[in-house]
Write an enzyme that holds these catalytic residues in place. Structure first.
Site, short mmCIF file in Angstrom:
data_model
loop_
_atom_site.label_atom_id
_atom_site.label_comp_id
_atom_site.label_asym_id
_atom_site.label_seq_id
_atom_site.Cartn_x
_atom_site.Cartn_y
_atom_site.Cartn_z
N THR A 88 34.10 35.93 32.85
CA THR A 88 35.42 35.64 33.37
C THR A 88 36.32 35.33 32.18
O THR A 88 35.89 35.45 31.03
CB THR A 88 35.38 34.47 34.38
OG1 THR A 88 36.69 34.28 34.94
CG2 THR A 88 34.93 33.17 33.73
N VAL A 139 38.37 40.31 38.66
CA VAL A 139 39.16 40.34 37.42
C VAL A 139 39.50 38.91 37.06
O VAL A 139 39.88 38.12 37.94
CB VAL A 139 40.46 41.16 37.60
CG1 VAL A 139 41.27 41.18 36.31
CG2 VAL A 139 40.14 42.59 38.05
N CYS A 140 39.31 38.57 35.79
CA CYS A 140 39.72 37.26 35.29
C CYS A 140 39.04 36.15 36.11
O CYS A 140 37.85 36.22 36.40
CB CYS A 140 41.25 37.17 35.35
SG CYS A 140 42.01 35.88 34.39
N SER A 141 39.80 35.12 36.51
CA SER A 141 39.20 33.98 37.21
C SER A 141 38.86 34.28 38.67
O SER A 141 38.41 33.39 39.39
CB SER A 141 40.14 32.77 37.14
OG SER A 141 41.41 33.09 37.66
#
Length: 319
Positions: free
Chosen positions: A124, A104-106
């Site tokens: 990302t 998830v995300c970074s």
């Protein structure tokens, strides 16, 4: 009962919503009969971690003691900028083992540092896409979608996109109706396809500094069926077509044509999701003219025609 285990990796500087968002989705699905996700959190040494917002999370145990899960989920947050080498080492050794590897995300930066994304397509958070591509050239970075599936790998954009991805995984595991029930419970939309952009047209383009150009941006958004050619828009901005096109791109970061395409696509998507209007009528009201022109735009941008899009993401026939 089909049980799937989900292990969520915790570390200092983690984004709390990247953890709790997907976990709430899996926990919500487990409320349905005959569905069970066994959720477990673990940090390197089993010690509590401090999230980026100051919240302290107490893991269930250490990564060393955690059994191999069906789904390994790596959240993002500021702690991914200078990751603990021991965490990267653990991910390199354990990343290949689960049936699904998710970020998830970074969190994608951690998976990339551990070599788990080499040769794969991934996304990302928009803010670190450039960093991911620069530091890990073997990863095919797609900065636009809210999530990307590539085989057993699933990567998502920022924060709320982790909820979208978790809903997609629940749908894959247990069908649309279960995922829809969870989405309703969380009061989120089960309608964002992975290929959907991380940004609406208004977010993806900067707001122009000059008033005439800002007015043109608003006009486009409010009148998608109008003549939105460069010539017509230049008249509204009281500029020559050439000067208008150059100024629009300089101030918004995108061409007038691309901005118009995004606005029309968004408008058409909303009508397909929220109404039972016919495709021909929607095509006209969104400025496409013909259903075929709209179909081409949808397939190019989302990989699905309007009818397929409505079938998958429309809400009117479920309420």
């Amino acid at each position: 009962m089909k049980q799937r285990s989900v292990l969520v990796v915790l570390f200092d500087g983690i984004q709390s919503l990247d953890v709790t968002g997907p976990m709430e989705v899996f926990a919500g699905a487990s409320l349905s009969p005959d569905i069970s996700y066994e959720l477990r959190t673990a940090s390197l040494d089993g010690a509590p971690v401090r999230t980026s917002c100051g919240l302290t999370l107490v893991p269930d145990g250490s990564l060393a003691d955690a059994p191999a899960p069906h789904t390994l989920l790596v959240p993002g947050g500021g702690g991914t900028r200078a990751p603990d080498p021991a965490l990267v080492h653990w991910l390199r050794a354990h990343g290949p083992l689960p049936e699904r590897l998710v970020s998830v995300c970074s969190g994608a930066l951690l998976l990339a540092a551990a070599g788990q994304l080499d040769g794969h397509r991934a996304t990302t958070h928009w803010n670190v896409c450039e960093k991911l591509a620069r530091e890990h050239p073997a990863v095919e970075v797609d900065p636009d979608p809210i999530f990307v599936r590539d085989g057993r790998l699933a990567t998502s954009a920022g924060v709320t996109a982790g909820i979208d991805l978790a809903l997609a995984l629940v749908e894959e595991d247990h069908g649309r109706d279960v995922a829809l029930t969870v989405a309703r419970h969380l009061v989120v939309f089960l309608r964002r396809p992975g290929g959907q952009s991380q940004f609406s047209a208004q977010l993806s383009a900067q707001t122009a500094r000059r008033e005439p150009l800002r007015e043109v941006q608003h006009w486009i958004t409010e009148h998608p069926a109008a003549d939105l050619s460069v010539e017509a828009l230049a008249v509204r901005a009281r500029l020559s077509p050439r000067h208008f096109a150059r100024a629009f791109q300089a101030e918004t970061g995108t061409t007038p044509g691309r901005y118009v395409d995004r606005v029309r696509l968004e408008h058409a998507r909303r009508l397909l999701e929220d109404t039972t209007d016919g495709v021909a009528g929607i095509a006209r009201s969104c400025g496409y003219g013909t259903p075929e022109a709209m179909r081409r735009a949808f397939v190019k941008a989302l990989g699905a025609g309007p009818a397929e899009y409505r079938r998958r993401f429309g809400t009117t026939h479920h309420s």
